[in-house]
Scaffold this motif. Structure first.
Motif: not given
Length: 297
Positions: A89-102
């Motif tokens: 299984a995959a491990r690690g950190t995912l950094r995600l950016a989005s605008f607030p409404m989404v």
């Protein structure tokens, strides 16, 4: 009956010193968390916390129970990691950016499902405007970001789309004109321009159709402010369907005669595109029904 949620809640309350904050952390209501703690104390036959004005502090027993709960949950996490390693299984950190409404509408069920499938991947979320998301992706500061209206040749994993809708004061003459209105006719009205902190908004949408909004009476970032101004008769507006308030008293919502949509997708930064966390997220989304989420009104 005691279960893992009880022990997670005990730790959250012990760390936060506040049931309201702890409840939010574990995904419970304040009343539900209070009842769960009370039930646990009844089962154990001893108080774990003392309640003061704005604090909920562990008793001496509560501190010891919290230590044991922490050790138990850490052991469970290690067992899960061993199982995940065994099946690759995959491990690690995912950094995600989005605008607030989404973040508040489209992403919660997506991220909840992702955490269920990949508990060993930590998701770190960052709010930004659509332009800022593009900058963060270009700089490899984040791994994935929500982008609007991606070019056809850009590799983007679709999340969904929603429709641009006309919002008028309920007493506006156009509110009685039917169920739709031409964009050019709308653009000639006194206008409340809402941006939501994004560069894709009513003005840019109109410009893309060769139409200019000529009489902007107010420009606001917050959608609720725009709806309040429309109710007061300051002007009309054009907004994404996902932003519409539940309470539409004083408002009339119409479609454009030629409907327009905005699409959402997840794009990966060049550096992270082949990483295990990004590949895991994209694989999950691609297994979902084509087209993702589409909202009209």
């Amino acid at each position: 009956m005691m279960n893992l949620m009880h022990w997670r809640l005990v730790l959250a309350v012990a760390d936060a010193g506040n049931i309201t904050h702890a409840a939010a952390e574990v995904g419970m209501t304040q009343s539900g968390a209070s009842q769960a703690i009370a039930n646990l104390e009844d089962t154990l036959g001893a108080p774990l916390f003392t309640r003061e004005r704005r604090q909920t502090l562990p008793t001496a027993l509560g501190l010891r129970v919290a230590d044991e709960a922490r050790a138990m949950l850490d052991a469970l996490r290690r067992i899960q990691e061993m199982a995940q390693d065994a099946r690759g299984a995959a491990r690690g950190t995912l950094r995600l950016a989005s605008f607030p409404m989404v973040f508040s509408t489209i992403l919660p069920p997506v991220l909840r499902r992702f955490r269920q499938l990949h508990p060993a991947i930590d998701v770190v979320s960052l709010e930004a405007s659509d332009d800022e998301v593009e900058t963060l992706l270009a700089a490899n500061t984040v791994d994935v970001g929500v982008v609007l209206n991606a070019a056809p040749d850009r590799h983007v994993c679709p999340l969904g789309e929603d429709e641009w809708l006309v919002v008028l004061p309920a007493t506006h003459p156009l509110a009685r004109a039917g169920n739709s209105i031409d964009l050019a006719e709308l653009a000639g009205q006194p206008f409340v321009l809402a941006t939501g902190g994004c560069s894709v908004h009513a003005q840019s949408v109109a410009n893309g159709e060769g139409v200019t909004i000529t009489d902007v009476r107010a420009t606001v970032r917050d959608w609720s402010s725009a709806f309040a101004l429309v109710r007061e008769g300051v002007g009309v507006s054009l907004v994404p369907a996902l932003t519409l308030p539940e309470n539409r008293r004083g408002l009339r919502v119409l479609r454009l005669a030629a409907p327009l949509y905005r699409s959402f997708g997840l794009a990966a930064s060049a550096q992270a595109a082949d990483s295990a966390p990004v590949q895991a997220l994209f694989a999950m989304l691609q297994r979902q029904a084509p087209g993702g989420i589409r909202r009209e009104d």
